[in-house]
Design a protein around this motif. Structure first.
Motif: not given
Length: 67
Positions: A34-48
């Motif tokens: 879950v920590s890995s998903i959070f670390a990857i997902g957060s920047p991707l959402i910001n970029m969108y």
């Protein structure tokens, strides 16, 4: 907005194993996943959601014929 909820879910599942209610290696590894998903997902959402980043990413992918 759902990323923190997913993180809380992972911590909760890990805590169940930590206190001894349930014993499962899947629950032990859940917190790192879950920590890995959070670390990857957060920047991707910001970029969108930030228009300048979205415009830049669209220009990169459209110039190469990706989109």
């Amino acid at each position: 907005m759902l990323l923190p909820l997913v993180y809380i879910l992972g911590i909760s599942l890990w805590f169940l194993d930590f206190i001894g209610l349930v014993h499962s290696q899947t629950l032990q590894r859940c917190i790192s996943t879950v920590s890995s998903i959070f670390a990857i997902g957060s920047p991707l959402i910001n970029m969108y959601h930030i228009p300048a980043y979205r415009k830049y990413l669209k220009s990169i992918f459209s110039s190469d014929g990706w989109v």
